[in-house]
Design an enzyme around this catalytic site. Structure first.
Site, PDB file in Angstrom:
ATOM      1  CG  LEU A  71       2.533   4.001   6.056  1.00  0.00           C
ATOM      2  CD1 LEU A  71       3.395   5.269   6.007  1.00  0.00           C
ATOM      3  CD2 LEU A  71       1.658   4.008   7.305  1.00  0.00           C
ATOM      4  CE1 TYR A 106     -13.435  -3.432   2.092  1.00  0.00           C
ATOM      5  CE2 TYR A 106     -13.776  -1.124   2.608  1.00  0.00           C
ATOM      6  CZ  TYR A 106     -14.104  -2.248   1.885  1.00  0.00           C
ATOM      7  OH  TYR A 106     -15.099  -2.199   0.935  1.00  0.00           O
ATOM      8  CB  THR A 107      -7.928   2.285   2.741  1.00  0.00           C
ATOM      9  OG1 THR A 107      -7.585   1.669   1.500  1.00  0.00           O
ATOM     10  CG2 THR A 107      -6.907   1.922   3.795  1.00  0.00           C
ATOM     11  CG  ASP A 143      -6.462 -12.151   5.462  1.00  0.00           C
ATOM     12  OD1 ASP A 143      -6.545 -11.239   6.309  1.00  0.00           O
ATOM     13  OD2 ASP A 143      -7.441 -12.600   4.842  1.00  0.00           O
ATOM     14  CB  ILE A 144      -3.699  -8.457   9.177  1.00  0.00           C
ATOM     15  CG1 ILE A 144      -4.893  -7.676   8.604  1.00  0.00           C
ATOM     16  CG2 ILE A 144      -2.373  -7.928   8.661  1.00  0.00           C
ATOM     17  CD1 ILE A 144      -5.007  -6.255   9.143  1.00  0.00           C
ATOM     18  CE1 TYR A 162     -10.414   3.362   6.557  1.00  0.00           C
ATOM     19  CE2 TYR A 162     -10.858   5.652   7.119  1.00  0.00           C
ATOM     20  CZ  TYR A 162      -9.962   4.627   6.876  1.00  0.00           C
ATOM     21  OH  TYR A 162      -8.607   4.881   6.969  1.00  0.00           O
ATOM     22  CD1 TRP A 177      -7.876  14.278   5.088  1.00  0.00           C
ATOM     23  CD2 TRP A 177      -7.478  16.106   3.866  1.00  0.00           C
ATOM     24  NE1 TRP A 177      -8.943  15.126   5.240  1.00  0.00           N
ATOM     25  CE2 TRP A 177      -8.728  16.261   4.512  1.00  0.00           C
ATOM     26  CE3 TRP A 177      -7.019  17.134   3.058  1.00  0.00           C
ATOM     27  CZ2 TRP A 177      -9.518  17.395   4.358  1.00  0.00           C
ATOM     28  CZ3 TRP A 177      -7.799  18.278   2.914  1.00  0.00           C
ATOM     29  CH2 TRP A 177      -9.030  18.394   3.548  1.00  0.00           C
ATOM     30  CB  THR A 209      -8.298   7.226  10.003  1.00  0.00           C
ATOM     31  OG1 THR A 209      -8.946   8.243   9.249  1.00  0.00           O
ATOM     32  CG2 THR A 209      -9.376   6.422  10.725  1.00  0.00           C
ATOM     33  N   GLY A 217       0.831  -1.209   0.000  1.00  0.00           N
ATOM     34  CA  GLY A 217       0.000   0.000   0.000  1.00  0.00           C
ATOM     35  C   GLY A 217       0.860   1.252   0.000  1.00  0.00           C
TER      36      GLY A 217
HETATM   37  N1  NAP Z   1      -5.341   6.736   2.641  1.00  0.00           N
HETATM   38  C1  NAP Z   1      -5.681   7.694   3.495  1.00  0.00           C
HETATM   39  O1  NAP Z   1      -6.062   8.822   3.096  1.00  0.00           O
HETATM   40  C2  NAP Z   1      -5.583   7.457   4.979  1.00  0.00           C
HETATM   41  C3  NAP Z   1      -5.931   8.491   5.857  1.00  0.00           C
HETATM   42  C4  NAP Z   1      -5.829   8.262   7.224  1.00  0.00           C
HETATM   43  C5  NAP Z   1      -5.400   7.038   7.695  1.00  0.00           C
HETATM   44  N2  NAP Z   1      -5.096   6.040   6.828  1.00  0.00           N
HETATM   45  C6  NAP Z   1      -4.653   4.762   7.372  1.00  0.00           C
HETATM   46  O2  NAP Z   1      -3.287   4.606   7.044  1.00  0.00           O
HETATM   47  C7  NAP Z   1      -2.980   3.224   6.862  1.00  0.00           C
HETATM   48  C8  NAP Z   1      -2.281   3.016   5.538  1.00  0.00           C
HETATM   49  O3  NAP Z   1      -3.129   3.505   4.508  1.00  0.00           O
HETATM   50  P1  NAP Z   1      -2.715   3.375   2.970  1.00  0.00           P
HETATM   51  O4  NAP Z   1      -3.340   4.542   2.286  1.00  0.00           O
HETATM   52  O5  NAP Z   1      -1.263   3.096   2.852  1.00  0.00           O
HETATM   53  O6  NAP Z   1      -3.561   2.085   2.596  1.00  0.00           O
HETATM   54  P2  NAP Z   1      -3.574   1.302   1.201  1.00  0.00           P
HETATM   55  O7  NAP Z   1      -2.730   1.996   0.202  1.00  0.00           O
HETATM   56  O8  NAP Z   1      -5.011   1.029   0.902  1.00  0.00           O
HETATM   57  O9  NAP Z   1      -2.838  -0.052   1.574  1.00  0.00           O
HETATM   58  C9  NAP Z   1      -3.414  -1.011   2.403  1.00  0.00           C
HETATM   59  C10 NAP Z   1      -2.778  -2.341   2.074  1.00  0.00           C
HETATM   60  O10 NAP Z   1      -3.343  -3.322   2.938  1.00  0.00           O
HETATM   61  C11 NAP Z   1      -3.666  -4.456   2.152  1.00  0.00           C
HETATM   62  N3  NAP Z   1      -4.707  -5.230   2.813  1.00  0.00           N
HETATM   63  C12 NAP Z   1      -6.048  -5.085   2.784  1.00  0.00           C
HETATM   64  N4  NAP Z   1      -6.642  -6.046   3.513  1.00  0.00           N
HETATM   65  C13 NAP Z   1      -5.653  -6.803   4.022  1.00  0.00           C
HETATM   66  C14 NAP Z   1      -5.627  -7.952   4.854  1.00  0.00           C
HETATM   67  N5  NAP Z   1      -6.758  -8.524   5.302  1.00  0.00           N
HETATM   68  N6  NAP Z   1      -4.449  -8.501   5.182  1.00  0.00           N
HETATM   69  C15 NAP Z   1      -3.287  -7.947   4.732  1.00  0.00           C
HETATM   70  N7  NAP Z   1      -3.236  -6.877   3.929  1.00  0.00           N
HETATM   71  C16 NAP Z   1      -4.419  -6.308   3.592  1.00  0.00           C
HETATM   72  C17 NAP Z   1      -4.134  -3.861   0.835  1.00  0.00           C
HETATM   73  O11 NAP Z   1      -4.165  -4.864  -0.160  1.00  0.00           O
HETATM   74  P3  NAP Z   1      -5.257  -4.723  -1.361  1.00  0.00           P
HETATM   75  O12 NAP Z   1      -4.896  -3.467  -2.076  1.00  0.00           O
HETATM   76  O13 NAP Z   1      -5.032  -5.977  -2.139  1.00  0.00           O
HETATM   77  O14 NAP Z   1      -6.591  -4.658  -0.688  1.00  0.00           O
HETATM   78  C18 NAP Z   1      -3.063  -2.798   0.628  1.00  0.00           C
HETATM   79  O15 NAP Z   1      -1.902  -3.333   0.050  1.00  0.00           O
HETATM   80  C19 NAP Z   1      -4.314   2.490   7.018  1.00  0.00           C
HETATM   81  O16 NAP Z   1      -4.431   2.016   8.317  1.00  0.00           O
HETATM   82  C20 NAP Z   1      -5.353   3.564   6.792  1.00  0.00           C
HETATM   83  O17 NAP Z   1      -6.569   3.267   7.456  1.00  0.00           O
HETATM   84  C21 NAP Z   1      -5.154   6.230   5.497  1.00  0.00           C
END
Ligand code: NAP
Length: 298
Positions: free
Chosen positions: A12, A61-62, A36-37, A125, A150, A101, A10
């Site tokens: 981060l 799950y984002t 899978d976590i 979410y 964000w 988040t 992902g």
């Molecule tokens: N994006 C934002 O704007 C934002 C804002 C605030 C906080 N956050 C938090 O920051 C963190 C990182 O976000 P990110 O944007 O880097 O997320 P991301 O790009 O969506 O990456 C999440 C990764 O987790 C994988 N994943 C999903 N379900 C899984 C499971 N059951 N077991 C193992 N891996 C799994 C996804 O795989 P798939 O792609 O195959 O599903 C993806 O590779 C998350 O906790 C998110 O809630 C994000």
């Protein structure tokens, strides 16, 4: 120090993988489908041999809007996943860094949210992430939960890339101007997390708990979009020059979003000497990398 990074593909996770070796850490990347976590057997297997010193959970799950109609998968990944990780980290005696988040807040506040402010999520979410945080707190004392906001990165699905695409394709781009928050560059967040990991490596015990980290400064999605295009226009042809401000009511989405979700980052500054960078500065740096691939600015 071997660090297991879940959700490593992902936004981060990719940044943590990129930066860890430079800081003397050995990152071990895992993601779907091999880990899978929510699967205790798979998580246990990956840290069983005692070679892992710490876990950073970037898996989640984002998909904020999709979660409204798919609440079971969202709750499963965002609640069961952290519970499994926390339980197995506690069992193995290793710390867990978990990412949360700004969407755990309802957006009614008019000044940046503190770690101690009451949570009150208004989307599936946000609710699923809040429950995940609570189980981490309950199960594993040696945890850090970092609430961020964000988030964008060089790769992955994010607002910066969407606005660049729309700005190149369309004459008019409409973006909401009545939701305020703090854009956060994944590279900056990864750097902050690795500074915390360094503190754990040198001190062993630190002030565990919840911290906020996001880009410095508060803006609207509209101003964020306009700034993206203002910077990008020097490097790529764009059809849109001025982004049209609209209200949330004019852009209905399945999930409600907080009207105001800026995060106060004083706690992480005091505890770890981590100073968030102004969001415009990090955005410019990221866009340079995106749009001028040979740029060596990082
Ligand atoms: N994006 C934002 O704007 C934002 C804002 C605030 C906080 N956050 C938090 O920051 C963190 C990182 O976000 P990110 O944007 O880097 O997320 P991301 O790009 O969506 O990456 C999440 C990764 O987790 C994988 N994943 C999903 N379900 C899984 C499971 N059951 N077991 C193992 N891996 C799994 C996804 O795989 P798939 O792609 O195959 O599903 C993806 O590779 C998350 O906790 C998110 O809630 C994000």
């Amino acid at each position: 120090m071997n660090i297991l990074i879940t959700g490593a593909n992902g936004q981060l996770g990719t940044e943590l993988m990129r930066q860890s070796p430079d800081r003397g850490f050995s990152p071990i990347p895992v993601d779907l489908p091999e880990l899978d976590i929510t699967r205790p057997d798979q998580v246990r297997d990956s840290i069983r041999d005692g070679a892992i010193s710490l876990v950073i959970n970037c898996a989640a799950y984002t998909q904020v809007d999709k979660a409204e109609s798919q609440d079971m998968p969202a709750y499963h990944v965002n609640c069961v996943g952290p519970a499994v990780l926390a339980h197995i980290c506690a069992e193995a005696g290793i710390p867990l860094i978990h990412i949360s988040t700004d969407f755990v807040f309802n957006g009614a506040k008019q000044s940046p949210y503190l770690e101690t402010d009451p949570i009150s999520p208004i989307s599936v979410y946000g609710k699923s992430k809040a429950v995940g945080d609570a189980v981490v707190e309950k199960i594993q004392n040696r945890h850090i939960i970092i609430r961020t906001a964000w988030l964008y990165a060089l790769q992955g699905q994010n607002f910066v890339r969407t606005i660049l695409r729309l700005g190149a394709e369309r004459d008019t781009v409409r973006v909401v101007s009545d939701q305020m928050g703090c854009p956060t560059c994944a590279a900056d967040l990864a750097e902050a997390i690795l500074m915390m990991v360094e503190a754990i490596r040198t001190k062993g015990e630190i002030a565990w708990g919840t911290y906020h980290y996001c880009g410095k400064g508060v803006t609207s999605w509209h101003e964020f979009a306009q700034t993206i295009l203002d910077i990008a226009k020097s490097y790529v042809p764009l059809k849109t020059s001025q982004v049209t401000p609209i209200t949330t009511d004019q852009y209905p989405t399945p999930a409600k979003r907080p009207a105001y979700s800026a995060l106060n980052c004083d706690k992480i500054e005091k505890a770890f000497g981590i100073h968030p960078k102004p969001w415009q500065e990090s955005l410019e740096k990221t866009l340079l990398q995106m749009l001028k691939p040979n740029n060596e600015s990082r």
